[in-house]
Design a protein around this motif. Sequence first.
Motif, PDB file in Angstrom:
ATOM      1  N   UNK A 261       0.835  -1.202   0.000  1.00 10.24           N
ATOM      2  CA  UNK A 261       0.000   0.000   0.000  1.00 10.24           C
ATOM      3  C   UNK A 261       0.870   1.253   0.000  1.00 10.24           C
ATOM      4  N   UNK A 262       1.901   1.255   0.818  1.00  7.83           N
ATOM      5  CA  UNK A 262       2.784   2.415   0.893  1.00  7.83           C
ATOM      6  C   UNK A 262       3.462   2.675  -0.453  1.00  7.83           C
ATOM      7  N   UNK A 263       3.894   1.602  -1.109  1.00  7.98           N
ATOM      8  CA  UNK A 263       4.526   1.753  -2.426  1.00  7.98           C
ATOM      9  C   UNK A 263       3.541   2.299  -3.458  1.00  7.98           C
ATOM     10  N   UNK A 264       2.313   1.818  -3.432  1.00  4.85           N
ATOM     11  CA  UNK A 264       1.320   2.263  -4.404  1.00  4.85           C
ATOM     12  C   UNK A 264       1.057   3.767  -4.304  1.00  4.85           C
ATOM     13  N   UNK A 265       0.796   4.246  -3.076  1.00  4.99           N
ATOM     14  CA  UNK A 265       0.382   5.643  -2.942  1.00  4.99           C
ATOM     15  C   UNK A 265       1.564   6.602  -3.072  1.00  4.99           C
ATOM     16  N   UNK A 266       2.786   6.101  -2.939  1.00  5.59           N
ATOM     17  CA  UNK A 266       3.955   6.952  -3.158  1.00  5.59           C
ATOM     18  C   UNK A 266       4.493   6.832  -4.588  1.00  5.59           C
ATOM     19  N   UNK A 267       3.939   5.856  -5.332  1.00  2.00           N
ATOM     20  CA  UNK A 267       4.414   5.619  -6.682  1.00  2.00           C
ATOM     21  C   UNK A 267       3.325   5.726  -7.720  1.00  2.00           C
ATOM     22  N   UNK A 268       2.871   4.583  -8.282  1.00  2.00           N
ATOM     23  CA  UNK A 268       1.964   4.643  -9.439  1.00  2.00           C
ATOM     24  C   UNK A 268       0.599   5.241  -9.161  1.00  2.00           C
ATOM     25  N   UNK A 269       0.125   5.197  -7.924  1.00  2.00           N
ATOM     26  CA  UNK A 269      -1.204   5.722  -7.634  1.00  2.00           C
ATOM     27  C   UNK A 269      -1.186   7.148  -7.084  1.00  2.00           C
ATOM     28  N   UNK A 270      -0.047   7.749  -6.923  1.00  3.96           N
ATOM     29  CA  UNK A 270      -0.001   9.073  -6.321  1.00  3.96           C
ATOM     30  C   UNK A 270      -0.649  10.110  -7.232  1.00  3.96           C
TER      31      UNK A 270
ATOM     32  N   UNK B 273      -7.111   6.915  -1.069  1.00  4.66           N
ATOM     33  CA  UNK B 273      -6.188   5.946  -0.498  1.00  4.66           C
ATOM     34  C   UNK B 273      -4.921   6.670  -0.063  1.00  4.66           C
ATOM     35  N   UNK B 274      -4.437   6.327   1.132  1.00  6.60           N
ATOM     36  CA  UNK B 274      -3.244   6.952   1.683  1.00  6.60           C
ATOM     37  C   UNK B 274      -2.430   5.892   2.419  1.00  6.60           C
ATOM     38  N   UNK B 275      -1.193   6.196   2.828  1.00  3.66           N
ATOM     39  CA  UNK B 275      -0.363   5.144   3.441  1.00  3.66           C
ATOM     40  C   UNK B 275      -0.951   4.537   4.695  1.00  3.66           C
ATOM     41  N   UNK B 276      -1.628   5.327   5.498  1.00  2.64           N
ATOM     42  CA  UNK B 276      -2.220   4.825   6.739  1.00  2.64           C
ATOM     43  C   UNK B 276      -3.735   4.903   6.634  1.00  2.64           C
ATOM     44  N   UNK B 277      -4.369   3.751   6.578  1.00  2.00           N
ATOM     45  CA  UNK B 277      -5.826   3.722   6.470  1.00  2.00           C
ATOM     46  C   UNK B 277      -6.469   3.053   7.676  1.00  2.00           C
TER      47      UNK B 277
END
Length: 361
Positions: free
Chosen positions: A161-170, A272-276
Motif C-alpha cells: 500500500x505504501x509503495x502504491x500511494x507513493x508511486x503509481x497511484x499518487x 487511499x493513503x499510506x495509513x488507512x
Amino acid sequence: MRIELQRRSEVSRLFSLVSPLLALVLTLFFGGIMFWTLGKNPFDALYSFFIEPLLEVWSLHELAIKAAPLILIGVGLSICYRSNNWNIGAEGQFTIGAITGSILPVLYPEWHSPMILPLMLVMGMIGGALYAGIPALLKTRFNTNEILTSLMLVYIAQLYLDWLVRGPWRDPQGYNFPQTKAFVPEAVLPEVLDSGRAHLAIVFAIVVAVAIWFMMRFMLKGFEVTVLGQSERAGRFAGFSARRMVWFSMLLSGALAGLAGISEVSGSIGHVQPSISPGYGFTAIIVAFLGRLNPLGIIASGFVLALTYLGGEAAQLSIGISDKVSRVFQGLLLFFVLSCDTLIHYRLRLVRHPAPGGAHA
C-alpha cells in the motif's frame, strides 16, 4: 514448587456469562491506577475517556464509524476461531481489500456510474478473501502454521500500500503528498443520517453480524463450524471436512475484512493513503473474544473497543495524555478477558517437588 493449571470438572455458567463484564471492570480499575501514576485524576480521566465522547451527536457518529470495521472483522474472525483456525492477519486482508476495491475510482476517475460503488465493495471482498486464501493454501497443502503466515502477510500488504500511494497511484496534482486522487461522489459510501458522518458500513456490520449469528444458530454450516472446532475427529465421523473448513473460515473472514477495508476508504477517508487503519485488524481480535465469539456479542464489544479509540482522542485533548493510552486499555482488556476465561475453566494448583531421596525413605 511449581504452578499448574488443572481443568475444572464443572464450569460455572454464571461466571461464564459475567466474564466479559468482570474483564471490563478490572480494565477500568487498573486503567484508573495507570492514570493516577501519570499524575491525572482517575475519575476525571475515565470520564474523559469513556463518558465524554458519548455526549455529542457528532461523536456518536464517529463511534459508529470506528465500530463498523471492528464488528465486520470481528465477526469473520469469530468463525475462524470457533473452527480452530487462527487468522491473525485480518489487518493485511483489510488493507488488500481497500486496495483492490479502490482500483476503479483510482484508475478510472472519469467513470461516473451507480454501478461503481457496488463493484468496489465486491472487489474489496474478493481481494480480502484471496489474500486470506494464501495462509489457507499453505495450511492445507503444506501444513504451515496459519498464525505465522497470516501475520507476516500483514506487513507485505502494508508495504505494498505504501509503495502504491507513493508511486503509481499518487495524485500528480496532489502537491507531492502520498495519496491518490479523491474518489468521485459515486464511489463514496452514503451517510446514514444527515446529522453526522456515519455511513453505510455500520449497517453492513450489523446485517452481517445478524446473518452470521443465524447461520451459527440455525444452519448446518454453523453446526459444522462448532463440531470441527471442538473435535476434528468427531467432525470426520459426522462427514465434515477439516480441510474445507479451513478454506471456508479463512475466505469468509478475509472477505469481511476486505469489505471493512474498502468501506473505510470509501466512506471515511475518500481516497487511499499510506495509513488507512489505526490497527482495526488486530483490535478486532479483542472484539471477537470480548464478544465470546458470538456475532451478537461482537456488536456490543465492537462499540466498546471503538470507544477506546474515540476516548483516547478525546482524552488527548482534554487532559493532555498520549494517544497510546488507548492501546494500553485494549491490551489490558485482552489480558483480563483471556485471564478470566482461563480461570473459569481451570484452577491454579501448587505442586511441590519431592524432597531429594524422598522416594527411598
